[in-house]
Write an enzyme that holds these catalytic residues in place. Structure first.
Site, mmCIF file in Angstrom:
data_model
loop_
_atom_site.group_PDB
_atom_site.id
_atom_site.type_symbol
_atom_site.label_atom_id
_atom_site.label_comp_id
_atom_site.label_asym_id
_atom_site.label_seq_id
_atom_site.Cartn_x
_atom_site.Cartn_y
_atom_site.Cartn_z
ATOM 1 N N ASP A 51 25.273 91.873 16.483
ATOM 2 C CA ASP A 51 25.025 92.057 17.927
ATOM 3 C C ASP A 51 25.583 93.351 18.517
ATOM 4 O OD1 ASP A 51 24.052 89.547 17.417
ATOM 5 O OD2 ASP A 51 25.379 88.479 18.778
ATOM 6 N N GLU A 71 21.603 89.032 19.564
ATOM 7 C CA GLU A 71 21.489 87.822 20.371
ATOM 8 C C GLU A 71 20.480 88.132 21.466
ATOM 9 O OE1 GLU A 71 25.156 86.273 21.977
ATOM 10 O OE2 GLU A 71 24.138 84.700 23.103
ATOM 11 N N LYS A 125 18.609 86.171 17.169
ATOM 12 C CA LYS A 125 19.183 84.825 17.113
ATOM 13 C C LYS A 125 19.365 84.282 18.525
ATOM 14 C CE LYS A 125 23.967 86.499 16.571
ATOM 15 N NZ LYS A 125 24.508 86.042 17.861
ATOM 16 N N LYS A 184 25.072 81.724 19.064
ATOM 17 C CA LYS A 184 26.204 82.583 18.744
ATOM 18 C C LYS A 184 26.278 82.794 17.233
ATOM 19 C CE LYS A 184 27.159 82.645 23.097
ATOM 20 N NZ LYS A 184 26.539 83.728 23.890
ATOM 21 N N THR A 213 31.028 89.800 19.693
ATOM 22 C CA THR A 213 32.466 89.939 19.885
ATOM 23 C C THR A 213 33.179 89.098 18.823
ATOM 24 O OG1 THR A 213 32.625 88.070 21.450
ATOM 25 C CG2 THR A 213 32.252 90.255 22.390
ATOM 26 N N CYS A 232 30.401 85.590 18.619
ATOM 27 C CA CYS A 232 29.325 85.591 17.624
ATOM 28 C C CYS A 232 29.801 85.943 16.215
ATOM 29 C CB CYS A 232 28.213 86.525 18.067
ATOM 30 S SG CYS A 232 27.351 85.874 19.513
ATOM 31 N N GLN A 253 46.106 79.938 5.992
ATOM 32 C CA GLN A 253 45.903 78.814 5.072
ATOM 33 C C GLN A 253 45.169 79.261 3.801
ATOM 34 O OE1 GLN A 253 44.965 74.962 7.098
ATOM 35 N NE2 GLN A 253 44.418 76.283 8.825
#
Ligand code: TIU
Length: 223
Positions: free
Chosen positions: A25, A73, A130, A133, A159, A163, A203
């Protein structure tokens, strides 16, 4: 396999032939004043700062002969692909489909929906419009990746926490190994960008890795 040894949280390995760049985007609607980003009440000026680094990233993938894919987008002019819930959001004076200084807000084909000049797709590079998002929702992206044998993605764009992060999570759930390119993505909110980088690689790379443009290009260009 090639390796980005300094990727976080640990080295990122990728097969050169299966590694592609997905730019999210990079449109005037988010990066220039008067578009969707402004209509949502954001100061859009922060986003233009990444254009040189993002352009360098794209140029490196092209030079290496790797695929570069671009998303935007953007909704159909009749808004048939825009859920009423999305249309209602925002609260600003301008909403999706309204007339703004760069044409109708977030509508495919309007000047605002086009890519900023520095990040224009090259001839032959896929452009995926699209409605959401995430770039996998209601688009041919997964088919395009499969057809090209792409298994590993470098991801940049705007951003970071909207997205870009949504797309990276969608890709991760579909089995793609992703590295988010830290200086080729930006948010209207610095704290949200930092939080996104941190949570993606926490993680043990629960969603994926992060690395800088220089680190990605060095690995891409390694013999
Ligand atoms: N508002 C915001 O930060 N982003 C979006 O609405 N779309 C994208 O991130 N492309």
């Amino acid at each position: 396999m090639a390796t980005i040894a300094t990727a976080k949280p640990y080295p990122y390995e990728f097969p050169q032939a299966g590694f592609a760049l997905l730019m999210i985007d990079m449109q005037r609607d988010f990066i220039e004043p008067g578009g969707f980003g402004s209509a949502l009440g954001n100061d859009v000026s922060r986003l233009a700062a990444i254009l040189p680094a993002a352009a360098r990233l794209v140029a490196g993938f092209r030079r290496a002969g790797r695929d570069v894919l671009h998303t935007k987008e953007a909704h159909r002019p009749d808004l048939s692909d825009c859920p009423p819930a999305k249309l209602r959001r925002g609260g600003g004076a301008l909403r999706i489909g309204d007339d703004g200084p760069m044409g109708r807000i977030l509508i495919d084909g309007e000047p605002g929906s086009d890519f900023v000049a520095a990040l224009s797709p090259a001839a032959g590079e896929p452009v995926i419009a699209k409605p959401g998002k995430g770039a996998f929702f209601a688009t041919p992206l997964e088919r395009l990746l499969r057809e090209r044998g792409i298994t590993h993605l470098a991801i940049g764009g705007v951003t970071t926490e909207v997205c870009v992060q949504t797309t990276m999570r969608e890709a991760n759930d579909r089995g793609y190994e992703c590295v988010l390119v830290e200086d080729a993505t930006e948010s209207y909110f610095p704290a949200f960008k930092q939080a996104t980088l941190d949570m993606i690689r926490a993680q043990g790379a629960i969603v994926g890795w992060t690395a800088t443009v220089d680190e990605v290009l060095a690995a891409l260009e390694a013999p």
